[in-house]
Motif scaffolding. Structure first.
Motif, PDB file in Angstrom:
ATOM      1  N   GLU A  56      -8.107   4.718  -5.797  1.00  8.76           N
ATOM      2  CA  GLU A  56      -7.227   4.288  -7.092  1.00  8.76           C
ATOM      3  C   GLU A  56      -7.583   4.712  -7.818  1.00  8.76           C
ATOM      4  O   GLU A  56      -7.929   4.450  -9.481  1.00  8.76           O
ATOM      5  CB  GLU A  56      -5.756   2.993  -7.191  1.00  8.76           C
ATOM      6  CG  GLU A  56      -5.365   2.599  -7.678  1.00  8.76           C
ATOM      7  CD  GLU A  56      -4.530   3.693  -8.223  1.00  8.76           C
ATOM      8  OE1 GLU A  56      -3.560   3.712  -9.358  1.00  8.76           O
ATOM      9  OE2 GLU A  56      -4.072   4.364  -7.464  1.00  8.76           O
ATOM     10  N   GLU A  94      -7.449   2.168  -0.273  1.00  7.65           N
ATOM     11  CA  GLU A  94      -6.932   2.637  -1.205  1.00  7.65           C
ATOM     12  C   GLU A  94      -7.348   2.143  -2.547  1.00  7.65           C
ATOM     13  O   GLU A  94      -7.236   2.516  -3.475  1.00  7.65           O
ATOM     14  CB  GLU A  94      -5.112   1.384  -0.603  1.00  7.65           C
ATOM     15  CG  GLU A  94      -4.287   2.474  -1.994  1.00  7.65           C
ATOM     16  CD  GLU A  94      -3.791   3.922  -1.525  1.00  7.65           C
ATOM     17  OE1 GLU A  94      -4.007   4.048  -1.783  1.00  7.65           O
ATOM     18  OE2 GLU A  94      -3.686   4.533   0.177  1.00  7.65           O
ATOM     19  N   ARG A 111       1.255   4.502  -2.219  1.00  9.33           N
ATOM     20  CA  ARG A 111       0.970   5.673  -1.997  1.00  9.33           C
ATOM     21  C   ARG A 111       1.899   6.986  -2.237  1.00  9.33           C
ATOM     22  O   ARG A 111       2.128   8.137  -2.505  1.00  9.33           O
ATOM     23  CB  ARG A 111       1.057   5.689  -0.752  1.00  9.33           C
ATOM     24  CG  ARG A 111      -1.024   5.286  -0.345  1.00  9.33           C
ATOM     25  CD  ARG A 111      -0.631   5.261   1.156  1.00  9.33           C
ATOM     26  NE  ARG A 111      -1.168   6.116   1.110  1.00  9.33           N
ATOM     27  CZ  ARG A 111      -2.525   7.230   0.992  1.00  9.33           C
ATOM     28  NH1 ARG A 111      -3.271   7.013   0.403  1.00  9.33           N
ATOM     29  NH2 ARG A 111      -1.915   8.710   1.977  1.00  9.33           N
ATOM     30  N   VAL A 130       0.085  -1.342   0.418  1.00 11.40           N
ATOM     31  CA  VAL A 130       0.570   0.196  -0.037  1.00 11.40           C
ATOM     32  C   VAL A 130       0.619   1.173  -0.490  1.00 11.40           C
ATOM     33  O   VAL A 130       0.614   2.200  -0.059  1.00 11.40           O
ATOM     34  CB  VAL A 130      -0.718  -0.185   1.288  1.00 11.40           C
ATOM     35  CG1 VAL A 130      -1.502   1.245   1.052  1.00 11.40           C
ATOM     36  CG2 VAL A 130      -2.036  -0.379   1.301  1.00 11.40           C
TER      37      VAL A 130
END
Length: 465
Positions: A404, A400, A373, A369
């Protein structure tokens, strides 16, 4: 097949084979003209290079998802016109999205997918008798198999129940595997359709190249990516992770939005290194009123001002209309092209992260993750996320995914597969023209209805309840 498929066949002949066909009475009898040689394998290369026939995907799932919240009266009023009936009906989870006896009674999403399946079946069926090398035929067949698998994966996640213990008896979609135009459209069960998707992709993989000139053409990473996505929706996390690993072993390139100062420097979709196989929505609707997509409040809350996805791909309502409020999805206009809904490097990363979180590998999941990021959040503000437990990691991974892939179809599919998970279960309400609509976790509307027009033409299609 009955009338609807015959229409698809005729349309395919007229539009896509017009440059080298003298007759469309029977597709299998067309004769190439000009510089093309009849029955030459090169003809099928030309067919597969027809990007619009294989890249164009669906739209309805984005309108049903909780990413969107159309709250302004002026926008709702504009969407009352008949030409936007599909938009309003999907947004409010109606039992019938395409009512009979209207100008908009046919489902473009369904038709596009089955038109693609017809094309791929034709290529798969005719390649063996074409003239060319065995390796050429194998590669082209592999590409057609990938496109067919993607179409069925799309259909099964829109018009059938999510994969579960009852998938061997749950109604799926018509499973057409040959090029004839006289097949019945009886619905295969969900399990059978998924197994066909897997079979197509596994057959294709050995004969696909590692890379292609354009990401609209299937490659090994494309097939691995679709296999990973397929197993995720089957809740088979071990194989979803394994195929995500296979895809990432061949392609692990991220666009660094964090260091990008001008969004026009973003790679074009056709050559974007993040995209494993380019697929796009039916038509771009998010850039202009009244079909601009206002972001729901809980989606907006997931972003902060340091996230370049927020800065580059969303705008305040004033950029859309002076009468609108809130924040709007703007990716298409920002990049000047339609949005990708095909498998990508970030998707493989987050599938792997989700599978790791589900097996208690909390630190490994958060590493993935945070790697993503770092390429999305301004370096001056980036702080690595941490998880206090496997469940906390899982929630952060799903959040996330939402950041996204907002308005890129995956949210609706995620909502379907996660709706009974206590971590993510919720009831969604929205008000349109003064009427409140509710989508509960057990709602039948997590399965979109098959258009009555299609059922009228093909009575063997059992409608969704």
């Amino acid at each position: 097949m009955k009338k609807v498929v015959k229409k698809i066949a005729i349309l395919f002949c007229l539009v896509n084979l017009g440059m080298f066909t003298s007759s469309c009475e029977k597709f299998v009898e067309y004769q190439t003209q000009g510089s093309l040689v009849p029955k030459d394998v090169a003809n099928y290369r030309y067919l597969l290079n027809n990007t619009s026939a294989y890249e164009t995907g669906i739209i309805l799932g984005d309108l049903a998802s909780d990413d969107i919240a159309l709250e302004d009266a002026s926008q709702q009023t504009s969407l009352n016109f008949a030409s936007y009936s599909y938009y309003k009906n999907t947004y409010t989870w109606q039992d019938d999205i395409f009512p009979l006896n209207t100008s908009y009674e046919n489902d473009t999403d369904w038709n596009l997918m089955y038109a693609r399946i017809f094309r791929t079946n034709t290529i798969i069926g005719e390649l063996p008798s074409s003239t060319g090398t065995t390796s050429e035929k194998a590669k082209l067949r592999a590409e057609a198999l990938v496109h067919r698998a993607d179409a069925y994966l799309t259909l099964i996640n829109q018009y059938a129940k999510p994969y579960s213990a009852t998938s061997a008896t749950d109604l799926g979609v018509p499973l057409l595997l040959t090029q004839t135009v006289s097949q019945q459209l009886d619905r295969a069960n969900v399990e059978t359709v998924y197994q066909q998707i897997i079979s197509d992709l596994k057959q294709a993989t050995p004969n696909l190249p590692l890379t292609q000139l354009y990401n609209t053409l299937p490659s090994k990473p494309s097939a691995y990516g679709l296999l990973s996505r397929t197993y995720l929706y089957m809740n088979n996390y071990a194989l979803a992770e394994a195929y995500a690993d296979s895809a990432l072993a061949l392609r692990f390139t991220l666009n660094n939005l964090a260091s990008m100062t001008d969004v026009t420097k973003h790679p074009k979709r056709i050559s974007d290194p993040e995209i494993l196989l380019s697929k796009i929505v039916t038509y771009g609707t998010s850039a202009y009123s009244p079909t601009a997509m206002r972001m729901s409040s809980d989606l907006v809350a997931l972003f902060d001002a340091n996230d370049q996805r927020y800065n580059f791909f969303t705008v305040p309502a004033s950029r859309i209309s002076s009468t609108y409020t809130g924040r709007y999805f703007y990716r298409e206009l920002a990049l000047g092209e339609n949005r990708n809904i095909g498998p990508s490097v970030p998707e493989m990363m987050l599938i792997k992260a989700e599978c790791q979180a589900r097996t208690g590998q909390t630190a490994q999941a958060m590493n993935l993750v945070n790697t993503l990021r770092k390429n999305r959040v301004l370096a001056t503000a980036f702080v690595p996320q941490e998880a206090s437990s496997a469940n906390d990691a899982l929630v952060k991974v799903i959040n996330e995914r939402r950041r996204e892939f907002c308005f890129r179809m995956l949210r609706w599919w995620d909502m379907r597969r996660l709706k009974n998970d206590p971590l993510f279960q919720k009831t969604i309400t929205r008000t349109f023209n003064g009427v409140t609509y509710t989508l509960a976790p057990d709602s039948k509307r997590y399965v979109l209805p098959i258009a009555q027009y299609l059922i009228k033409l093909n009575p063997e299609i059992i409608p969704n309840p």
